[in-house]
Design a protein around this motif. Structure first.
Motif, PDB file in Angstrom:
ATOM      1  N   ALA A  76    -120.606 -16.588  77.481  1.00  0.00           N
ATOM      2  CA  ALA A  76    -121.845 -16.616  76.697  1.00  0.00           C
ATOM      3  C   ALA A  76    -121.690 -17.588  75.526  1.00  0.00           C
ATOM      4  CB  ALA A  76    -122.190 -15.215  76.199  1.00  0.00           C
ATOM      5  N   ASP A  77    -120.530 -17.550  74.868  1.00  0.00           N
ATOM      6  CA  ASP A  77    -120.292 -18.465  73.747  1.00  0.00           C
ATOM      7  C   ASP A  77    -120.331 -19.918  74.227  1.00  0.00           C
ATOM      8  OD1 ASP A  77    -120.072 -16.390  72.000  1.00  0.00           O
ATOM      9  OD2 ASP A  77    -117.874 -16.406  71.885  1.00  0.00           O
ATOM     10  N   ALA A  78    -119.701 -20.164  75.366  1.00  0.00           N
ATOM     11  CA  ALA A  78    -119.652 -21.536  75.880  1.00  0.00           C
ATOM     12  C   ALA A  78    -121.044 -22.024  76.264  1.00  0.00           C
ATOM     13  CB  ALA A  78    -118.711 -21.601  77.082  1.00  0.00           C
ATOM     14  N   ASP A  79    -121.867 -21.117  76.820  1.00  0.00           N
ATOM     15  CA  ASP A  79    -123.212 -21.504  77.273  1.00  0.00           C
ATOM     16  C   ASP A  79    -124.251 -21.428  76.158  1.00  0.00           C
ATOM     17  OD1 ASP A  79    -122.017 -21.614  79.707  1.00  0.00           O
ATOM     18  OD2 ASP A  79    -122.987 -19.821  80.547  1.00  0.00           O
ATOM     19  N   GLY A  80    -123.887 -20.834  75.033  1.00  0.00           N
ATOM     20  CA  GLY A  80    -124.865 -20.647  73.960  1.00  0.00           C
ATOM     21  C   GLY A  80    -125.815 -19.493  74.210  1.00  0.00           C
ATOM     22  N   THR A  81    -125.454 -18.574  75.125  1.00  0.00           N
ATOM     23  CA  THR A  81    -126.275 -17.373  75.330  1.00  0.00           C
ATOM     24  C   THR A  81    -125.603 -16.205  74.599  1.00  0.00           C
ATOM     25  OG1 THR A  81    -125.097 -16.828  77.370  1.00  0.00           O
ATOM     26  CG2 THR A  81    -127.080 -18.193  77.579  1.00  0.00           C
ATOM     27  N   ASP A  82    -126.129 -14.982  74.807  1.00  0.00           N
ATOM     28  CA  ASP A  82    -125.532 -13.810  74.155  1.00  0.00           C
ATOM     29  C   ASP A  82    -125.319 -12.697  75.151  1.00  0.00           C
ATOM     30  OD1 ASP A  82    -125.303 -14.303  71.247  1.00  0.00           O
ATOM     31  OD2 ASP A  82    -127.455 -14.713  71.436  1.00  0.00           O
ATOM     32  N   ILE A  83    -124.337 -11.838  74.863  1.00  0.00           N
ATOM     33  CA  ILE A  83    -124.128 -10.660  75.707  1.00  0.00           C
ATOM     34  C   ILE A  83    -123.876  -9.448  74.816  1.00  0.00           C
ATOM     35  CG2 ILE A  83    -121.651 -11.159  76.067  1.00  0.00           C
ATOM     36  CD1 ILE A  83    -122.304 -10.091  79.053  1.00  0.00           C
ATOM     37  N   ILE A  84    -124.538  -8.347  75.169  1.00  0.00           N
ATOM     38  CA  ILE A  84    -124.465  -7.106  74.386  1.00  0.00           C
ATOM     39  C   ILE A  84    -123.874  -6.024  75.296  1.00  0.00           C
ATOM     40  CG2 ILE A  84    -125.878  -5.285  73.319  1.00  0.00           C
ATOM     41  CD1 ILE A  84    -127.846  -7.460  72.488  1.00  0.00           C
ATOM     42  N   ILE A  85    -122.894  -5.276  74.775  1.00  0.00           N
ATOM     43  CA  ILE A  85    -122.212  -4.276  75.602  1.00  0.00           C
ATOM     44  C   ILE A  85    -122.633  -2.873  75.169  1.00  0.00           C
ATOM     45  CG2 ILE A  85    -119.933  -3.484  76.358  1.00  0.00           C
ATOM     46  CD1 ILE A  85    -119.084  -6.385  76.062  1.00  0.00           C
ATOM     47  N   VAL A  86    -123.030  -2.063  76.146  1.00  0.00           N
ATOM     48  CA  VAL A  86    -123.656  -0.769  75.840  1.00  0.00           C
ATOM     49  C   VAL A  86    -123.046   0.334  76.704  1.00  0.00           C
ATOM     50  CG1 VAL A  86    -125.853   0.516  75.894  1.00  0.00           C
ATOM     51  CG2 VAL A  86    -125.858  -1.914  75.267  1.00  0.00           C
ATOM     52  N   ASP A  87    -122.874   1.522  76.096  1.00  0.00           N
ATOM     53  CA  ASP A  87    -122.544   2.720  76.893  1.00  0.00           C
ATOM     54  C   ASP A  87    -123.517   3.823  76.518  1.00  0.00           C
ATOM     55  OD1 ASP A  87    -120.440   4.243  78.676  1.00  0.00           O
ATOM     56  OD2 ASP A  87    -120.929   5.550  76.977  1.00  0.00           O
ATOM     57  N   THR A  88    -124.088   4.496  77.530  1.00  0.00           N
ATOM     58  CA  THR A  88    -125.110   5.495  77.239  1.00  0.00           C
ATOM     59  C   THR A  88    -124.684   6.942  77.526  1.00  0.00           C
ATOM     60  OG1 THR A  88    -126.165   4.885  79.338  1.00  0.00           O
ATOM     61  CG2 THR A  88    -127.127   3.989  77.349  1.00  0.00           C
ATOM     62  N   GLY A  89    -123.392   7.262  77.263  1.00  0.00           N
ATOM     63  CA  GLY A  89    -123.038   8.671  77.162  1.00  0.00           C
ATOM     64  C   GLY A  89    -122.562   9.373  78.417  1.00  0.00           C
ATOM     65  N   ASP A  90    -122.200  10.656  78.242  1.00  0.00           N
ATOM     66  CA  ASP A  90    -121.454  11.420  79.245  1.00  0.00           C
ATOM     67  C   ASP A  90    -120.151  10.687  79.567  1.00  0.00           C
ATOM     68  OD1 ASP A  90    -123.271  13.464  79.246  1.00  0.00           O
ATOM     69  OD2 ASP A  90    -123.695  13.409  81.396  1.00  0.00           O
ATOM     70  N   ARG A  91    -119.419  10.401  78.485  1.00  0.00           N
ATOM     71  CA  ARG A  91    -118.105   9.773  78.651  1.00  0.00           C
ATOM     72  C   ARG A  91    -117.047  10.823  78.964  1.00  0.00           C
ATOM     73  NH1 ARG A  91    -120.938   7.165  74.760  1.00  0.00           N
ATOM     74  NH2 ARG A  91    -120.538   8.862  73.293  1.00  0.00           N
ATOM     75  N   VAL A  92    -117.327  12.077  78.562  1.00  0.00           N
ATOM     76  CA  VAL A  92    -116.334  13.147  78.652  1.00  0.00           C
ATOM     77  C   VAL A  92    -116.593  14.047  79.858  1.00  0.00           C
ATOM     78  CG1 VAL A  92    -116.056  13.166  76.151  1.00  0.00           C
ATOM     79  CG2 VAL A  92    -117.678  14.744  77.220  1.00  0.00           C
ATOM     80  N   GLU A  93    -115.586  14.823  80.241  1.00  0.00           N
ATOM     81  CA  GLU A  93    -115.659  15.867  81.270  1.00  0.00           C
ATOM     82  C   GLU A  93    -115.873  15.285  82.667  1.00  0.00           C
ATOM     83  OE1 GLU A  93    -118.561  18.752  79.805  1.00  0.00           O
ATOM     84  OE2 GLU A  93    -117.148  19.457  78.311  1.00  0.00           O
ATOM     85  N   GLY A  94    -114.947  15.644  83.585  1.00  0.00           N
ATOM     86  CA  GLY A  94    -115.101  15.212  84.965  1.00  0.00           C
ATOM     87  C   GLY A  94    -113.918  14.457  85.525  1.00  0.00           C
ATOM     88  N   ASN A  95    -112.845  14.317  84.716  1.00  0.00           N
ATOM     89  CA  ASN A  95    -111.666  13.611  85.214  1.00  0.00           C
ATOM     90  C   ASN A  95    -110.448  14.171  84.488  1.00  0.00           C
ATOM     91  OD1 ASN A  95    -109.561  11.416  85.294  1.00  0.00           O
ATOM     92  ND2 ASN A  95    -111.133  10.474  86.578  1.00  0.00           N
ATOM     93  N   GLY A  96    -109.349  14.326  85.217  1.00  0.00           N
ATOM     94  CA  GLY A  96    -108.148  14.942  84.661  1.00  0.00           C
ATOM     95  C   GLY A  96    -107.625  14.278  83.404  1.00  0.00           C
ATOM     96  N   ILE A  97    -107.834  12.976  83.252  1.00  0.00           N
ATOM     97  CA  ILE A  97    -107.289  12.300  82.073  1.00  0.00           C
ATOM     98  C   ILE A  97    -107.980  12.810  80.806  1.00  0.00           C
ATOM     99  CG2 ILE A  97    -108.778  10.263  82.017  1.00  0.00           C
ATOM    100  CD1 ILE A  97    -106.323   8.590  81.338  1.00  0.00           C
ATOM    101  N   TYR A  98    -109.209  13.279  80.935  1.00  0.00           N
ATOM    102  CA  TYR A  98    -109.873  13.936  79.797  1.00  0.00           C
ATOM    103  C   TYR A  98    -109.634  15.456  79.832  1.00  0.00           C
ATOM    104  CZ  TYR A  98    -113.303  15.812  76.600  1.00  0.00           C
ATOM    105  OH  TYR A  98    -113.881  16.518  75.578  1.00  0.00           O
TER     106      TYR A  98
END
Ligand code: NAG
Ligand code: NAG
Ligand code: NAG
Ligand code: NAG
Length: 622
Positions: A76-98
């Protein structure tokens, strides 16, 4: 020739990902539709930071996602565009590592925070327990300082003894390269199953608040970014937010990023407003782009340029991630990405997630096999695992009384794959820690009528029961609970829910589609070309709300009474469905309440019942 190349690729261990992860399968790919403003989106990760260790198509881990995001930011920097990174929740519960650490999430917060996320919000799973909510307030919110948005959640701060916003209500920022002025929100759907240390304000109320009314009237905004743990299709919450913004800003583009229903989806609100939902469990990294956005400047002219919205659902494996970042196995991993992959490996090791309980003789599916059938996980549980575990207990502790054990199919979250069944698998299949309860000595004739009642109505929700109870005092309660249960696993999600199991080897036969690996074949408002990987479709089967194991015992061996039906039985069920069980009994005209119920098997969890059975029955060959 092609076959030989493919075999070599499969045999090469990948650099990056977890050491035990299978290498991805090469398949035809569609390119990312880069635009002026771009988004990378995850949702409903449910702790799958290590990726899928049994499914090559989803085998990249959170460290790989960090490397990938870095390459895309560089592009994005090289092309002059932009990128936005998003997470919308339920990150927890459902896998042994948590789930398996004490305290829960001991390792995951430090792993998660290494990703640079521009906008992050809470799901319902962050709020079920007071402890998880306080982890959000005390860890995740500060870890993503200023980027965590809680437009409609308050938190009870026990230090100051007052309710405060869990995080900032909104965030306005200007993108780095294009100078696009973004107004971002972070919502949770109208959820009411939260612990009492949070308050989730209904969206309908939040949009009346002054801060929101002011924010949407801001004329110095080029794009609204509405993130939320909210389904993008047919949700009253996002529809309402859309209408409210449109009523005051007719021409400003709106990008919605949602979640909760675990599907891939892209929905059109109008020609300048679209919503993306990016699946579940780190199977999918969503990519969206918007072009034709007015950027910065002070002029407040009506925007006339046409906006162009696009999307791609990236299968989370190194074959896809290398391709889309124009890298290879030596240039892909960043130092930070590698460090995070190592931190995941070391956490998994400390938690002994690779400990083997036994070896499954075949695959057992939640939705990829009909029920009942020999390949159905529910058939395996109701015919073997549950009766064999429960009958021992009934003999020793319940005077050889027969039992009926009712379990909701939603308690099984994932498939069992042929081969090693590990501690990790036990958490994936059944992450719920709750135990069983029972009502003793119920007339068998009554007990037998409960299951059909629970399974009446829509196949995946228990709302059939609530619908049959108009005016019943418990109906509202049931409707509230079931509305949420249904939204988590709606029937239409089945079309898109695609756990993977097989490795397709190219060149096996002549149908070009048959050469493709099985996987998501998503249809959305932009058509059928959303998936980055071309897949052969997978067939799905609807399953009932609940299934039941019959444990028939004989009280007195001296008399032959094979045909005799016991008059009363112990009615056992998993704790989570108690409200439905009690309502069903009341509906049948029986005078039962939750006071007639008691813990069963000392509250032993479903997970441990299952793993005990596996240890006793699924011996590994060597
Ligand atoms: C939440 O409920 C617990 C137990 O009933 C109670 O002790 C506590 O004061 C409640 N907390 C709030 C913030 O209402
Ligand atoms: C990866 O790409 C780099 C730069 O293009 C090249 O020098 C290197 O040989 C490639 N490595 C592999 C393993 O293909
Ligand atoms: C990666 O880990 C090494 C060893 O612990 C450390 O020296 C280095 O600073 C880390 N790099 C990043 C980018 O975090
Ligand atoms: C329960 O059944 C078992 C096996 O059929 C029998 O050995 C035992 O005596 C019975 N126990 C009671 C208390 O009836």
């Amino acid at each position: 020739m092609n076959n030989i190349l493919l075999v070599i690729t499969l045999a090469t261990t990948s650099l990056g990902a977890q050491p035990s992860a299978p290498s991805p399968i090469p398949a035809p790919l569609r390119e990312l539709p880069w635009g002026q403003l771009n988004f990378l989106h995850t949702t409903d990760v449910h702790g799958w930071l290590g990726g899928h260790l049994r499914e090559p198509q989803y085998s990249a881990d959170w460290g790989d996602y960090i490397s990938f995001a870095q390459h895309l930011r560089d592009k994005a920097d090289a092309d002059g565009t932009d990128i936005i990174i998003v997470d919308t929740g339920d990150r927890v519960e459902g896998n042994g590592i948590y789930d398996s650490s004490k305290p829960r999430g001991k390792y995951t917060f430090d792993i998660l925070k290494e990703q640079h996320i521009d906008v992050i919000c809470s799901g319902n799973h962050e709020l079920y327990k007071a402890r998880t909510a306080s982890d959000e307030f005390r860890k995740t919110v500060p870890d993503f300082k200023g980027h965590y948005l809680a437009s409609n959640i308050d938190y009870y701060n026990s230090d100051t003894q007052e309710f405060v916003p869990l995080a900032k209500r909104y965030r306005k920022f200007t993108t780095k390269n294009q100078g696009i002025r973004v107004m971002a929100f972070g919502f949770l759907f109208d959820f009411n199953g939260n612990a009492n240390n949070t308050v989730v304000q209904p969206v309908e109320e939040t949009i009346k608040e002054k801060w929101f009314q002011d924010a949407i009237r801001d004329r110095e905004v080029d794009l609204f970014l509405v993130t939320g743990h909210v389904p993008v299709r047919d949700s009253q919450e996002f529809s309402l937010i859309f209408k409210t913004i449109r009523a005051v800003q007719w021409d400003i583009p709106i990008q919605f990023l949602g979640g909760h229903t675990h599907i891939r989806d892209f929905t059109k609100y109008d020609s300048r407003a679209f919503g993306l939902e990016s699946g579940r469990y780190m199977e999918t990294i969503g990519f969206a782009s918007v072009s034709g956005v007015k950027s910065g400047g002070n002029e407040v002219l009506p925007q006339v340029a046409k906006n162009k919205f696009a999307r791609r659902y990236i299968d989370n494996n190194l074959f896809s991630l290398h391709h889309h970042s124009n890298t290879n196995s030596s240039t892909f991993p960043t130092e930070l990405g590698r460090n995070v992959s190592e931190a995941i490996t070391s956490a998994r090791k400390s938690l002994k997630l690779d400990r083997v309980y036994g070896c499954a003789p075949q695959d057992y599916w939640t939705n990829r096999a009909p029920y009942p059938s020999r390949d159905s996980i529910f058939t395996w549980l109701e015919e073997s695992a549950i009766p064999e575990q429960v009958s021992g207990y009934q003999m020793s502790e319940r005077n050889n009384n027969s039992a009926l054990v009712v379990v909701n199919t939603g308690a099984l979250r994932f498939d069992v794959f042929e081969g090693k069944f590990t501690r990790d698998d036990s958490y994936l299949v059944s992450p719920f820690t709750s135990g069983f309860r029972f009502i003793e000595n119920m007339p068998k004739e009554i007990a037998d009528r409960v299951l059909p009642l629970l399974n009446q109505g829509s196949p995946l929700g228990v709302n059939g029961l609530a619908a049959t109870l108009p005016g019943h005092p418990g109906a509202n309660l049931i409707q509230d609970i079931t509305a949420d249960a249904n939204r988590e696993y709606p029937i239409n999600a089945l079309q898109n829910r695609v756990p993977m199991g097989e490795i397709a080897v190219a060149g096996e036969n002549d149908d070009p589609k048959q050469d493709l690996p099985p996987g998501y074949t998503t249809k959305d408002d932009a058509g059928t070309d959303g998936d980055d990987t071309e897949h052969k479709p997978i067939e799905f089967f609807a399953v009932p709300n609940c299934f039941a194991a019959n444990v028939q015992l004989s009280k007195d061996n001296s008399k032959a009474q094979d045909d005799a039906q016991p008059e009363t039985i112990d009615f056992v069920y998993n704790e989570f469905i108690e409200p439905w069980i009690v309502l069903a009994l009341q509906y049948l005209g029986q005078d039962y309440s939750s006071e007639d119920t008691a813990p069963y098997m000392e509250g032993k969890s479903f997970t441990s019942l299952m793993t005990n059975w596996v240890e006793e029955n699924w011996k590994c060959k060597d």
